[in-house]
Design a protein around this motif. Structure first.
Motif, PDB file in Angstrom:
ATOM      1  N   MET A  81      18.228 -23.140 -21.921  1.00 44.07           N
ATOM      2  CA  MET A  81      18.444 -23.098 -23.216  1.00 44.07           C
ATOM      3  C   MET A  81      17.181 -22.950 -24.074  1.00 44.07           C
ATOM      4  O   MET A  81      17.101 -22.201 -24.989  1.00 44.07           O
ATOM      5  CB  MET A  81      18.992 -24.564 -23.342  1.00 44.07           C
ATOM      6  N   ASN A 127      29.566 -18.647 -11.636  1.00 47.43           N
ATOM      7  CA  ASN A 127      29.027 -19.449 -12.925  1.00 47.43           C
ATOM      8  C   ASN A 127      30.073 -20.620 -13.056  1.00 47.43           C
ATOM      9  O   ASN A 127      31.246 -20.421 -12.964  1.00 47.43           O
ATOM     10  CB  ASN A 127      29.046 -18.451 -14.113  1.00 47.43           C
ATOM     11  N   ILE A 128      29.164 -21.773 -13.242  1.00 41.60           N
ATOM     12  CA  ILE A 128      30.065 -22.981 -13.708  1.00 41.60           C
ATOM     13  C   ILE A 128      30.728 -22.680 -15.084  1.00 41.60           C
ATOM     14  O   ILE A 128      30.245 -22.275 -15.859  1.00 41.60           O
ATOM     15  CB  ILE A 128      28.984 -24.181 -13.796  1.00 41.60           C
ATOM     16  N   ALA A 136      19.634 -26.561 -16.784  1.00 42.16           N
ATOM     17  CA  ALA A 136      20.369 -25.826 -18.038  1.00 42.16           C
ATOM     18  C   ALA A 136      19.316 -26.047 -19.315  1.00 42.16           C
ATOM     19  O   ALA A 136      19.578 -25.306 -20.239  1.00 42.16           O
ATOM     20  CB  ALA A 136      21.390 -26.827 -18.227  1.00 42.16           C
ATOM     21  N   LEU A 137      18.769 -27.210 -19.319  1.00 38.29           N
ATOM     22  CA  LEU A 137      18.040 -27.638 -20.656  1.00 38.29           C
ATOM     23  C   LEU A 137      16.798 -26.557 -20.667  1.00 38.29           C
ATOM     24  O   LEU A 137      16.475 -25.961 -21.842  1.00 38.29           O
ATOM     25  CB  LEU A 137      17.395 -29.105 -20.599  1.00 38.29           C
ATOM     26  N   ALA A 187      20.456 -31.748 -25.119  1.00 37.65           N
ATOM     27  CA  ALA A 187      20.686 -30.001 -25.718  1.00 37.65           C
ATOM     28  C   ALA A 187      20.277 -29.817 -26.880  1.00 37.65           C
ATOM     29  O   ALA A 187      19.715 -29.033 -27.278  1.00 37.65           O
ATOM     30  CB  ALA A 187      22.211 -29.839 -25.176  1.00 37.65           C
ATOM     31  N   ARG A 226      21.408 -12.444  -5.950  1.00 33.46           N
ATOM     32  CA  ARG A 226      21.749 -12.647  -7.457  1.00 33.46           C
ATOM     33  C   ARG A 226      20.274 -12.832  -8.247  1.00 33.46           C
ATOM     34  O   ARG A 226      20.189 -12.402  -9.515  1.00 33.46           O
ATOM     35  CB  ARG A 226      22.277 -14.029  -7.497  1.00 33.46           C
ATOM     36  N   GLN A 243      20.038 -30.348 -11.882  1.00 37.07           N
ATOM     37  CA  GLN A 243      20.913 -29.395 -12.618  1.00 37.07           C
ATOM     38  C   GLN A 243      20.911 -29.754 -14.074  1.00 37.07           C
ATOM     39  O   GLN A 243      21.076 -28.459 -14.955  1.00 37.07           O
ATOM     40  CB  GLN A 243      22.462 -29.604 -12.355  1.00 37.07           C
ATOM     41  N   VAL A 260      26.595 -25.839 -17.466  1.00 40.46           N
ATOM     42  CA  VAL A 260      25.789 -26.012 -16.540  1.00 40.46           C
ATOM     43  C   VAL A 260      25.369 -27.716 -16.670  1.00 40.46           C
ATOM     44  O   VAL A 260      25.554 -28.503 -15.827  1.00 40.46           O
ATOM     45  CB  VAL A 260      24.502 -25.303 -16.300  1.00 40.46           C
ATOM     46  N   LEU A 261      25.114 -27.850 -17.995  1.00 41.72           N
ATOM     47  CA  LEU A 261      24.587 -29.196 -18.432  1.00 41.72           C
ATOM     48  C   LEU A 261      25.863 -30.263 -18.458  1.00 41.72           C
ATOM     49  O   LEU A 261      25.635 -31.111 -17.548  1.00 41.72           O
ATOM     50  CB  LEU A 261      24.128 -29.170 -19.636  1.00 41.72           C
ATOM     51  N   ARG A 304      26.709 -20.340 -21.511  1.00 44.22           N
ATOM     52  CA  ARG A 304      26.755 -20.497 -20.106  1.00 44.22           C
ATOM     53  C   ARG A 304      26.056 -21.769 -19.755  1.00 44.22           C
ATOM     54  O   ARG A 304      26.351 -22.646 -18.943  1.00 44.22           O
ATOM     55  CB  ARG A 304      26.240 -19.407 -19.530  1.00 44.22           C
ATOM     56  N   GLU A 305      24.809 -22.016 -20.341  1.00 42.12           N
ATOM     57  CA  GLU A 305      23.943 -23.156 -19.892  1.00 42.12           C
ATOM     58  C   GLU A 305      24.605 -24.711 -20.333  1.00 42.12           C
ATOM     59  O   GLU A 305      24.438 -25.519 -19.771  1.00 42.12           O
ATOM     60  CB  GLU A 305      22.601 -23.021 -20.300  1.00 42.12           C
ATOM     61  N   LEU A 306      25.490 -24.385 -21.224  1.00 44.83           N
ATOM     62  CA  LEU A 306      25.999 -25.932 -21.768  1.00 44.83           C
ATOM     63  C   LEU A 306      26.990 -26.379 -20.814  1.00 44.83           C
ATOM     64  O   LEU A 306      27.078 -27.547 -20.472  1.00 44.83           O
ATOM     65  CB  LEU A 306      26.649 -25.698 -23.221  1.00 44.83           C
ATOM     66  N   GLN A 344      24.268 -22.130  -6.119  1.00 43.45           N
ATOM     67  CA  GLN A 344      24.539 -20.908  -6.605  1.00 43.45           C
ATOM     68  C   GLN A 344      23.644 -20.054  -6.184  1.00 43.45           C
ATOM     69  O   GLN A 344      24.020 -18.579  -6.147  1.00 43.45           O
ATOM     70  CB  GLN A 344      24.406 -21.007  -8.002  1.00 43.45           C
ATOM     71  N   ILE A 347      24.221 -25.113 -29.491  1.00 39.31           N
ATOM     72  CA  ILE A 347      24.341 -25.025 -28.202  1.00 39.31           C
ATOM     73  C   ILE A 347      25.685 -24.627 -27.820  1.00 39.31           C
ATOM     74  O   ILE A 347      26.819 -25.144 -28.139  1.00 39.31           O
ATOM     75  CB  ILE A 347      24.203 -26.750 -27.556  1.00 39.31           C
TER      76      ILE A 347
END
Lengths: 409, 409
Positions: A83, B144-145, A79-80, B54, A120, A75, B68-69, B64-66, A99, B61
């Protein structure tokens, strides 16, 4: 425009810099007009860090909570990478296994994929996004997080490629493809442009640890073209596909070997039903995995029985066999952990006689004594003294002219 | 049997040993016959580690992706705590925010909770399990997280307590409760057994950083009894509830202070509509937060206007005010960053005259000059020279006899 699923392992995403490199590769493929789904593993070292924490909590770690813990590794990577892609101007979106949904059974720590809902992912692809998916993990029907066990990220990639009907599944590793044999042993070993699924399975199980067996089986079953490439250098890698007409001419695709085996022989066992079971049953009960098993036709009412185990299990297996041999009335127990197994693999040998004799001839010419022989439809394995490993592999590589591109490629 | 939601912050779960201690506390509460839901934060240091990764990827940063991280931080803790509980023989089950489901809006990095589906949690509680929930995180309608932003784990705990109709929500911190004032300034400061939500809000916003304001607001809104306790020592902590009849007698519950403020005064401003806006609008545009604002009745067509900002913003604010003051025709701009704000807080002061004069008298008796005064229904704040901080707080603590348990407790 084709849809490609790419998979990058832990070493390929082992640092922030390497994640940036992966992002560059993904963007390059996208510029060529492909739609991309990218599966990633945990950063190298992260899984061990998490296991260390868990071992600080309790001695036996397994089950549901271990999956909750370990799944954080991928996970972080998704995310990284998402980004990094967005920072470089490439729209991207990350998904955990849950997900996506990558639906698995409930066998925690070694779950099997049952179904993938690609809706999705398809929607994001249609929106022009790169989709980044956490490998190695899924979710069961109850919503519990599961992990697929060893090499699970390869399996995730192949399963996603199947579900999405991808044109190709590309596995990025630290080698640039599948070789005719280990280049450290035979410097003139050649990268194969193509290999069949069956050959790859034999190569993988014989010690060429490029791909996880389960992923290859899966790809073969669903006929997903699989390509092995290097994360660190350019190149076409090796494409793993089904046997084609044009490949018929090829005899041998590669030579695999395994240096981690030890051999045990029980000589003069009564040639009766149940003997093999009584010997090997005890070994299996001790959780020792057996690789080759060879038993020859008996004479004088007795037979010789030989099998190989991992070298680490040699002493333990020897003890077990000794204790059983007496009860079985065996004449003698011998063992040797200074042996290697060398195998030649190729779908071509199915339709060609003479491959085995050519192999044995090449070894004999170098004065190498063969201690055991075992064959399957597309491979022949021999066990020889450890000291003959390099000599034997090179002799076979020459004899089958593997440095030459095989016809049909 | 009552249902209790406990929340442990990052320091309380900062190591494997501390997680074991939390498990022991949870088990002790369970032995007393309670049903338990435990909310945990990321291990201290983990969020910073993830943010560091990150920042290696990109400068800005967010989004959304932050989420998830960062959400992996609490996920690691829930797995480890559930493992620790099970290793000690206590059935437990972990849930991420998404698994619970803690449904939020889609404002990534600062999401707000919309709804909690307590069905799975209730089922596990009925099965005799301790339920461990990841704080700080949720999931939006699209799956989404999301994360709740600063202090989000307190909010998770209170929201869960509300949804599950828990009998009490216990927030474990590194202090053993709410004190009449900072014990480092007034050694005889006393831990309060009880305090009202409104008082707690005033204390929290005035610098007693025991609880996040949002969690207190939430608990007050839904009338969830909230208790602050120490993770590291035994004790009853402080219970935060609604005002009760029996509490009416209490005048002052505590003394808060803030050492990080600076004061700016614009003297001789024309006493006209729009002046305050033209001054403070420019300050707000520069993203400087303003705390106290005091303007007195004008004389001779002019007035004096004073406000306070964080000490870090003092120079910047002074520059802005100087540039505006000329245009407004102000006589003079002065500023001072060697000031402190001291506040007395208590629901009792609503119904009692004379509290303010008692406060001013106590300060005058020590020769402390009051530079600014501002009041609300349940607090009175004064700004004095920084050097008078300890003297002032101690004088007020004595004057209101805060070392004595207040009547009604």
């Amino acid at each position: 425009m084709s849809l490609i699923v790419q998979k990058y392992g832990g070493t390929s995403v082992g640092s922030v810099e390497r994640i940036q490199n992966v992002a560059d590769r993904v963007i390059a493929a996208r510029r060529q007009g492909h739609e991309l789904v990218v599966v990633v593993s945990a950063m190298s070292g992260e899984t061990d860090r998490l296991l260390g924490l868990a071992r600080g909590i309790r001695a036996n770690i397994d089950g549901r909570e271990l999956d909750v813990l370990l799944s954080t590794g991928e996970q972080v990577t998704i995310a990284l990478l998402a980004m990094a892609l967005e920072a470089k101007g490439c729209p991207a979106r990350s998904y955990t296994g849950a997900q996506v949904q990558i639906l698995t059974d409930s066998a925690h720590n070694k779950a099997r994929i049952r179904d993938i809902d690609g809706a999705r992912v398809r929607r994001d692809l249609a929106d022009g996004k790169v989709v980044v998916v956490a490998g190695f993990q899924g979710v069961d029907e109850m919503g519990n997080i599961t992990t697929l066990g060893r090499g699970g990220s390869d399996t995730t990639a192949v399963a996603l490629a199947t579900a999405l009907k991808a044109d190709e599944c590309q596995i990025f590793t630290d080698v640039d493809g599948v070789y005719t044999t280990d280049p450290r042993v035979v410097p003139k070993a050649r990268r194969l442009d193509r290999i069949t699924f069956e050959e790859m399975l034999e190569m993988a199980s014989l010690g060429s640890k490029v791909l996880q067996i389960r992923a290859v089986e899966f790809a073969g079953k669903y006929n997903v073209p699989l390509r092995v490439l290097s994360s660190f250098q350019e190149g076409e890698g090796t494409l793993i596909t089904f046997e084609e007409e044009s490949m018929e001419q090829a005899l041998i695709s590669g030579i695999a070997f395994n240096q981690n085996e030890a051999q045990l022989t029980v000589a003069g066992v009564p040639d009766q039903p149940g003997v093999a079971y009584r010997l090997l049953g005890a070994v299996a009960d001790a959780n020792i995995e057996v690789d080759m098993i060879v038993q020859n036709v008996g004479a004088d009412g007795t037979t010789d029985f030989t099998f190989t185990v991992h070298r680490n299990d040699f002493e333990k297996a020897l003890g077990i066999v000794h204790s059983r041999a007496e009860a079985l009335g065996a004449r003698q127990v011998t063992g040797d952990d200074k042996i290697v197994k060398i195998s030649i693999v190729g779908v071509g040998m199915r339709s060609h006689a003479g491959i085995a004799s050519k192999m044995f001839e090449a070894l004999a010419a170098e004065g190498i004594n063969i201690r055991m022989i075992s064959t399957s439809e597309i491979k022949i394995s021999v066990v020889v003294d450890e000291k003959y490993l390099e000599l034997g592999v090179r002799a076979l590589h020459d004899a089958f002219e593997l440095e030459q591109p095989r016809s049909g490629q």
